[in-house]
Design a protein around this motif. Structure first.
Motif, short mmCIF file in Angstrom:
data_model
loop_
_atom_site.label_atom_id
_atom_site.label_comp_id
_atom_site.label_asym_id
_atom_site.label_seq_id
_atom_site.Cartn_x
_atom_site.Cartn_y
_atom_site.Cartn_z
N PRO A 260 -16.50 21.91 -16.84
CA PRO A 260 -15.22 22.52 -17.25
C PRO A 260 -14.06 21.63 -16.82
O PRO A 260 -13.41 21.85 -15.80
N MET A 261 -13.79 20.61 -17.63
CA MET A 261 -12.89 19.55 -17.20
C MET A 261 -11.42 19.94 -17.22
O MET A 261 -10.59 19.21 -16.71
N ASP A 262 -11.07 21.08 -17.84
CA ASP A 262 -9.66 21.43 -17.86
C ASP A 262 -9.15 21.71 -16.46
O ASP A 262 -8.18 21.10 -16.00
N LYS A 263 -9.82 22.59 -15.73
CA LYS A 263 -9.38 22.90 -14.37
C LYS A 263 -9.64 21.74 -13.41
O LYS A 263 -8.81 21.44 -12.55
N LEU A 264 -10.79 21.10 -13.56
CA LEU A 264 -11.08 19.97 -12.68
C LEU A 264 -10.07 18.85 -12.88
O LEU A 264 -9.62 18.22 -11.93
N SER A 265 -9.70 18.61 -14.15
CA SER A 265 -8.70 17.58 -14.42
C SER A 265 -7.36 17.93 -13.81
O SER A 265 -6.68 17.09 -13.23
N GLY A 266 -6.98 19.21 -13.94
CA GLY A 266 -5.71 19.65 -13.35
C GLY A 266 -5.71 19.50 -11.85
O GLY A 266 -4.71 19.08 -11.26
N MET A 267 -6.82 19.85 -11.21
CA MET A 267 -6.91 19.72 -9.76
C MET A 267 -6.86 18.26 -9.34
O MET A 267 -6.24 17.90 -8.34
N TRP A 268 -7.51 17.40 -10.13
CA TRP A 268 -7.51 15.96 -9.84
C TRP A 268 -6.10 15.40 -9.99
O TRP A 268 -5.63 14.63 -9.14
N ILE A 269 -5.39 15.79 -11.06
CA ILE A 269 -4.01 15.34 -11.25
C ILE A 269 -3.14 15.81 -10.10
O ILE A 269 -2.30 15.06 -9.58
N LEU A 279 1.01 23.51 -11.83
CA LEU A 279 1.62 23.01 -13.06
C LEU A 279 0.66 22.06 -13.78
O LEU A 279 0.61 22.04 -15.01
N ALA A 280 -0.10 21.30 -13.01
CA ALA A 280 -1.00 20.31 -13.60
C ALA A 280 -2.17 20.96 -14.34
O ALA A 280 -2.59 20.45 -15.39
N ILE A 281 -2.68 22.08 -13.85
CA ILE A 281 -3.84 22.72 -14.48
C ILE A 281 -3.53 23.17 -15.91
O ILE A 281 -4.27 22.82 -16.85
#
Length: 521
Positions: A260-269, A279-281
């Motif tokens: 589930p890359m949407d939340k993982l990407s937001g957390m990484w950003i 805001l990033a998520i």
């Protein structure tokens, strides 16, 4: 000094007496739209939950400030009285701990009803760009909520223009700041497959052009319009082209990952950049979808800007550099630069940073600040500051300064090149590897570094009159500022930081010691 709204955007009209209401006036777009509307001649009523949040803007005294609870129809109705055009610039980025979709629906309904009751002739809403063929239920939570708000406004009795835009390119825009900080901090990026999704960004300057012109139509309009720069990129291209504008070498690729890359990407950003995770998520979630215009029908009612729509590279340059149309370089330190150069709002370039942007907006800036008080009068401290450098030296570890000067010389820099006059300075004078960027006798001296480094640096020396119980009469503030360029620039700061920890306190102490000796002569 009174506020004089100016603009570099050609609105080609004046509108004395026409009143517009700007909701979300303290936000990124709203805070930049207000001065554009003022410059175009509109009477502006700006809203916020608290007037205190409006009072921090330099245009505050030029608008009708109104405290409004957007969930309260009576409150909104009062704000809509005698208003011709309502700009709806409010939306929540949302989070898992609140049903923000329901809140946004309630607010949009209250605004639509109030605008109708008050006889507003036009609503203008800035929404998000998404594929037209994707059912609403399949959009990201963030984008789905925006589209539902758009439908509420379009179905209301008051005609509504809904602009659908993708990433806004300008300093302070959350999406642009993500691009900026990812590229500045990471020389190598391996990202999820969404990094190859298609996107059509738009400059903040062109966005504001469309918003202002929407308040000047001969007849109200009621439909949605896609707006963009006219050119499609992959999201990875935005990162690569930013790097090219900055002169950075970056390796970027996307790989498919069964997660589930949407939340993982937001957390990484949120981890890698200073943009808040909350805001990033939602922004990362919206990146899962292509964001490309399907039409350019806006040209039927609003012509393209006379100079044409800005391409991505131009928009990036405006956001990070001095704009040739009159903008100013991004301000790295409000304690001095806002008083030494015109603020972005005064010059009218909305792409530049503003003092009211979030703390995470703009490039990274490292600071070393030393503050110390002395019983010596300013008139005896100032000559020491103005005589710094050259044969006098820098009042701390001269051997270290000489070594650093030699290193700079070896790589083609100016090194310790002396100064024109041993006692007096004027604007643009050279002082060793520094250049006088501002001089305000006897209170402030700003030196900009011209040494060969991966970034930009300033040394700010300030004096203030004080009176305290210990008999002090002057407060001396010494600030070293460094804006790094890429990973090498960050490595440079931390490599020299131990020396700064020794040099700068010694420099502060010795400058005031010399001032004390001067006062006793």
């Amino acid at each position: 000094m009174s506020y004089k709204p100016t603009s570099v955007i050609n609105h080609s009209a004046t509108h004395s007496g026409r009143r517009v209401l700007v909701t979300g006036a303290t936000g990124y777009v709203g805070g930049r739209l207000v001065p554009e509307l003022l410059a175009a001649g509109f009477t502006v009523r700006a809203t916020s939950r608290s007037k205190d949040s409006l009072a921090r803007f330099d245009w505050y005294d030029s608008v009708e400030a109104a405290e409004v609870d957007l969930q309260d129809e009576d409150s909104v109705r009062a704000a809509c009285e005698d208003v011709d055009v309502l700009f709806y610039l409010v939306h929540s980025m949302g989070g898992d701990d609140q049903d923000f979709e329901e809140v946004e629906k309630t607010v949009a309904t209250a605004v639509a009803n109030a605008a109708s009751d008050a006889g507003v002739s036009q609503i203008v809403y800035l929404s998000g760009l998404h594929p037209h063929d994707v059912p609403m239920e399949e959009l990201s939570k963030h984008m789905r909520s925006r589209e539902r708000v758009a439908q509420i406004l379009l179905d209301s009795p008051t005609p509504a223009i809904v602009y659908r835009a993708a990433t806004l390119i300008g300093s302070g825009s959350a999406s642009f700041e993500i691009i900026r900080h990812l590229v500045e901090r990471l020389p190598v990026m391996i990202a999820p497959a969404w990094i190859t999704n298609k996107i059509e960004p738009i400059s903040i300057r062109d966005t504001l052009y469309y918003l202002v012109r929407a308040a000047d139509l001969d007849e109200p309009a009621n439909r949605g319009y896609d707006i963009g720069c006219g050119k499609t990129y992959e999201f990875a291209d935005l990162l690569r082209r930013y790097a090219a504008v900055r002169g950075l070498k970056r390796w970027i690729t996307g790989v498919p990952l069964p997660l589930p890359m949407d939340k993982l990407s937001g957390m990484w950003i949120g981890l890698v950049t200073p943009v808040p995770t909350g805001l990033a998520i939602p922004l990362a979630q919206s990146m899962q979808e292509d964001a490309v215009t399907a039409e350019h029908d806006i040209a039927d009612i609003i012509p393209d800007p006379k100079a044409g729509l800005s391409d991505y590279d131009t928009a990036v340059r405006r956001a990070i550099e001095k704009d040739t149309d009159g903008g100013v370089e991004t301000s790295w330190d409000s304690s001095w630069e806002l008083s030494s150069v015109p603020a972005a709002s005064e010059e009218g370039d909305p792409a530049a940073s503003r003092p009211n942007d979030p703390e995470w907006a703009g490039s990274d800036v490292y600071r070393d600040v030393r503050v110390r008080r002395t019983p010596v009068d300013i008139e005896h401290v100032w000559p020491v500051l103005e005589g710094i450098g050259g044969s006098t030296g820098w009042y701390s570890a001269p051997i270290l300064w000489q070594i650093r000067g030699l290193m700079d010389k070896l790589v083609g820099g100016p090194g310790l090149g002396g100064r024109r006059d041993p006692r007096h300075l004027k604007l643009n004078d050279r002082v060793d590897w520094w250049r006088v960027e501002e001089i305000d006798r006897p209170h402030r001296l700003v030196l900009r570094a011209e040494m060969k480094i991966s970034g930009k640096a300033w040394l700010v020396l300030e004096l203030d009159d004080v009176t305290d119980e210990e008999g002090n009469r002057t407060e001396y503030t010494q600030t070293a500022l460094y804006q790094p360029k890429g990973l090498l620039g960050r490595a440079y700061w931390w490599a020299v930081y131990p020396f700064h920890f020794f040099i700068f306190p010694l420099m502060t102490r010795n400058i005031l010691k010399e001032a004390q000796a001067l006062s006793e002569r």
